[in-house]
Design a protein around this motif. Structure first.
Motif, PDB file in Angstrom:
ATOM      1  N   LYS A   1       0.708  -1.158  -0.040  1.00  0.00           N
ATOM      2  CA  LYS A   1       0.004  -0.072  -0.069  1.00  0.00           C
ATOM      3  C   LYS A   1       0.919   1.238  -0.171  1.00  0.00           C
ATOM      4  O   LYS A   1       0.494   2.076  -0.659  1.00  0.00           O
ATOM      5  CB  LYS A   1      -0.986   0.169   1.117  1.00  0.00           C
ATOM      6  N   LYS A   2       1.996   1.082   0.556  1.00  0.00           N
ATOM      7  CA  LYS A   2       2.979   2.256   0.587  1.00  0.00           C
ATOM      8  C   LYS A   2       3.572   2.725  -0.902  1.00  0.00           C
ATOM      9  O   LYS A   2       3.450   3.655  -1.349  1.00  0.00           O
ATOM     10  CB  LYS A   2       4.409   2.202   1.531  1.00  0.00           C
ATOM     11  N   GLN A   3       3.731   1.454  -1.568  1.00  0.00           N
ATOM     12  CA  GLN A   3       4.323   1.512  -2.952  1.00  0.00           C
ATOM     13  C   GLN A   3       2.924   2.303  -3.629  1.00  0.00           C
ATOM     14  O   GLN A   3       3.358   2.923  -5.109  1.00  0.00           O
ATOM     15  CB  GLN A   3       4.800   0.407  -3.501  1.00  0.00           C
ATOM     16  N   ALA A   4       1.808   1.817  -3.705  1.00  0.00           N
ATOM     17  CA  ALA A   4       0.758   2.228  -4.120  1.00  0.00           C
ATOM     18  C   ALA A   4       0.507   3.735  -3.906  1.00  0.00           C
ATOM     19  O   ALA A   4       0.337   4.187  -5.068  1.00  0.00           O
ATOM     20  CB  ALA A   4      -0.497   1.464  -3.938  1.00  0.00           C
ATOM     21  N   ALA A   5       0.807   4.147  -2.933  1.00  0.00           N
ATOM     22  CA  ALA A   5       0.808   5.622  -2.674  1.00  0.00           C
ATOM     23  C   ALA A   5       1.884   6.327  -3.502  1.00  0.00           C
ATOM     24  O   ALA A   5       1.479   7.380  -3.865  1.00  0.00           O
ATOM     25  CB  ALA A   5       0.834   5.845  -1.193  1.00  0.00           C
ATOM     26  N   LEU A   6       3.042   5.808  -3.519  1.00  0.00           N
ATOM     27  CA  LEU A   6       4.035   6.418  -4.223  1.00  0.00           C
ATOM     28  C   LEU A   6       3.627   6.410  -5.970  1.00  0.00           C
ATOM     29  O   LEU A   6       3.916   7.503  -6.508  1.00  0.00           O
ATOM     30  CB  LEU A   6       5.484   5.831  -3.920  1.00  0.00           C
ATOM     31  N   ASP A   7       3.253   5.250  -6.443  1.00  0.00           N
ATOM     32  CA  ASP A   7       2.947   5.263  -7.600  1.00  0.00           C
ATOM     33  C   ASP A   7       1.704   5.936  -8.317  1.00  0.00           C
ATOM     34  O   ASP A   7       1.692   6.558  -9.203  1.00  0.00           O
ATOM     35  CB  ASP A   7       2.759   3.728  -7.898  1.00  0.00           C
ATOM     36  N   GLY A   8       0.647   6.069  -7.331  1.00  0.00           N
ATOM     37  CA  GLY A   8      -0.645   6.450  -7.839  1.00  0.00           C
ATOM     38  C   GLY A   8      -0.984   7.890  -7.237  1.00  0.00           C
ATOM     39  O   GLY A   8      -1.861   8.402  -7.971  1.00  0.00           O
ATOM     40  N   LEU A   9      -0.401   8.441  -6.366  1.00  0.00           N
ATOM     41  CA  LEU A   9      -0.608   9.610  -5.550  1.00  0.00           C
ATOM     42  C   LEU A   9       0.371  10.746  -5.508  1.00  0.00           C
ATOM     43  O   LEU A   9       0.163  11.788  -5.112  1.00  0.00           O
ATOM     44  CB  LEU A   9      -1.242   9.432  -4.174  1.00  0.00           C
ATOM     45  N   TYR A  10       1.615  10.141  -5.965  1.00  0.00           N
ATOM     46  CA  TYR A  10       2.635  11.249  -5.821  1.00  0.00           C
ATOM     47  C   TYR A  10       2.974  11.799  -7.054  1.00  0.00           C
ATOM     48  O   TYR A  10       3.044  11.241  -8.042  1.00  0.00           O
ATOM     49  CB  TYR A  10       4.080  10.538  -5.370  1.00  0.00           C
ATOM     50  N   ASP A  11       3.041  13.370  -7.147  1.00  0.00           N
ATOM     51  CA  ASP A  11       3.069  13.928  -8.309  1.00  0.00           C
ATOM     52  C   ASP A  11       4.669  14.453  -8.187  1.00  0.00           C
ATOM     53  O   ASP A  11       4.876  15.601  -7.465  1.00  0.00           O
ATOM     54  CB  ASP A  11       2.307  15.212  -8.325  1.00  0.00           C
TER      55      ASP A  11
END
Length: 485
Positions: free
Chosen positions: A350-360
């Motif tokens: 879920k941490k990686q998902a946040a970096l991949d999907g929510l970080y600009d």
């Protein structure tokens, strides 16, 4: 609703004793005629029942005295009329009464419990043959906080000492048969408030059994499937509110961990771990195939803050990660190796998902929702969730990000700053924000405070705002843990 009678019985066995103080306000010998009013100041915020000592001058009363009573936490509330309020929170919370007094003189004991500092009496009508005299007023103030147990806060900074005192008073007046969110409104137990109250309590009044009682209450009355509700009612019997919020259900997990770390009570940790674990299981329904929290535009699906413009997706992702870390700690303490391993793996996913999907990457900030909104809340919770360092807290300062409006989110901002080593800045934010309320005359901290708009309300009118609110007692925790001389 699902009930665990064993848990509810344990909670009832922990029902606290209420400590009582009698405080008085001096009245006036000024005779009051129709249309006259009198305001009494009790000198501090109180929670309790009121008795008015009323008399008369002139002829024997030949008709009732018709009174309007207003109870106010802030003096400005006395200038607001309930008839002018048209917001979405029920006006029945407004502390105004009309009453007929048939016999004078008398000691008029009012049946309801009020949260107030000021009382205004207005004579709506009275016979022309006599005038009303308000001789005195007394309040039987109640709290389950024991002043004798309050730990001192040692500092040479007088302003910090004042902020701490207001925070402790806020906590004190919210400590009733449970940790109420606000003694004026809603006068019940909410999960998000409980967590922050408990942290302050461990450093001040140390009524740890009250925290334990609340944890058992939440576990004893849950929504279908074992979901911890956002709030609980106590009367006429314990009943979970039908409001479910993604973040509030999950926050049961770190609240349980905090209790264990403060008390070492392994028995309670073991017994309530299944309830905490169930919140992690149920949260999986909110994720998509990529491991991102599904966005929602339904008001209340996830709280985070009272800014109605705030998109909650990124904040919810960070909150889940924060709670996963707490769950992994509990699993490790209880040597539940299988769950600990699953939690660790899911955290990384879920941490990686946040970096991949929510970080600009272009902006160096986390975005939220289909419109890729930038907010303070998103950055704060990504820091608390361990996704990134404090650089996002610096970058967001130079944007037009959706702002913070409650002490609840400011609490998490201060914690995020401390987590990344920004101790001086954390103290400055605490001093500026909570100190701003003190400078405006607060003797208890408010439900919401926007320094740019101190009279803001998400409810459609400040007359229903709470000016003694549980989630605002953060300074009693932060000052005593991180800034005690």
């Amino acid at each position: 609703m699902e009930r665990n009678e064993s848990f509810l019985q344990k909670a009832e066995a922990l029902r606290p004793m209420l400590h009582t103080r009698i405080l008085t306000a001096t009245g006036s010998e000024k005779p009051l005629k129709k249309g006259d009013s009198l305001t009494l100041d009790f000198g501090e915020h109180l929670v309790g029942t009121v008795t008015l000592k009323l008399g008369f001058v002139g002829s024997h009363p030949d008709a009732p005295c018709w009174l309007r009573l207003k109870f106010a936490e802030r003096e400005q509330e006395l200038n607001e009329n309930v008839e002018d309020y048209h917001g979405w929170i029920s006006a029945s919370w407004v502390q105004q009464e009309q009453i007929h007094v048939d016999v004078l003189p008398c000691a008029l004991r009012l049946p309801r419990r009020y949260a107030f500092r000021y009382v205004q009496l207005e004579v709506l009508d009275i016979s022309g043959k006599y005038d009303l005299v308000v001789k005195s007023a007394a309040c039987e103030a109640v709290s389950s906080a024991d002043e004798a147990a309050l730990l001192p806060y040692e500092t040479e900074n007088a302003f910090l000492k004042q902020i701490d005192a207001v925070a402790c008073k806020t906590l004190h007046d919210c400590m009733q048969l449970v940790f109420e969110d606000g003694p004026k409104r809603d006068r019940r137990l909410w999960m998000g408030d409980l967590r922050l109250q408990a942290l302050a309590n461990y450093r001040s009044y140390r009524n740890n059994d009250l925290v334990k009682r609340c944890l058992y209450l939440f576990a004893g009355s849950t929504l279908s499937g074992g979901r911890v509700g956002a709030g609980l009612f106590l009367e006429p019997e314990v009943a979970v509110d039908d409001t479910a919020m993604f973040d509030y259900s999950l926050l049961y997990v770190p609240t349980l961990l905090d209790y264990y770390e403060a008390t070492g009570d392994r028995e309670t940790l073991t017994e309530l771990w299944p309830t905490a674990w169930r919140q992690i299981e149920l949260a999986q329904e909110n994720f998509d195939e990529q491991g991102l929290v599904r966005d929602s535009d339904v008001l209340g699906w996830c709280f985070v803050d009272w800014n109605l413009a705030l998109n909650k997706q990124a904040g919810a992702q960070g909150i889940y990660l924060y709670c996963l870390k707490a769950a992994e700690k509990i699993a490790s303490v209880l040597e539940d190796e299988k769950k600990a391993a699953w939690l660790k793996a899911d955290y990384e996913k879920k941490k990686q998902a946040a970096l991949d999907g929510l970080y600009d990457a272009a902006q160096g900030l986390f975005v939220s929702g289909a419109e890729r909104q930038i907010s303070w809340a998103s950055q704060i919770w990504m820091v608390l969730g361990g996704v990134c360092g404090g650089e996002v807290l610096l970058r967001v300062e130079n944007t037009e990000a959706v702002t913070m409006v409650t002490p609840y989110l400011y609490h998490h901002y201060v914690q995020a700053l401390l987590d990344v080593g920004e101790r001086d800045k954390a103290l400055q934010v605490l001093t500026d924000y909570w100190g701003g309320m003190v400078k405006q005359g607060a003797d208890t901290f408010w439900e919401l405070y926007d320094p740019d708009d101190p009279n803001a309300s998400p409810y459609g009118g400040t007359i229903v705002n709470s000016y003694c609110h549980a989630w605002s007692c953060a300074p009693a925790y932060f000052l005593r843990k991180f800034f005690d001389d």
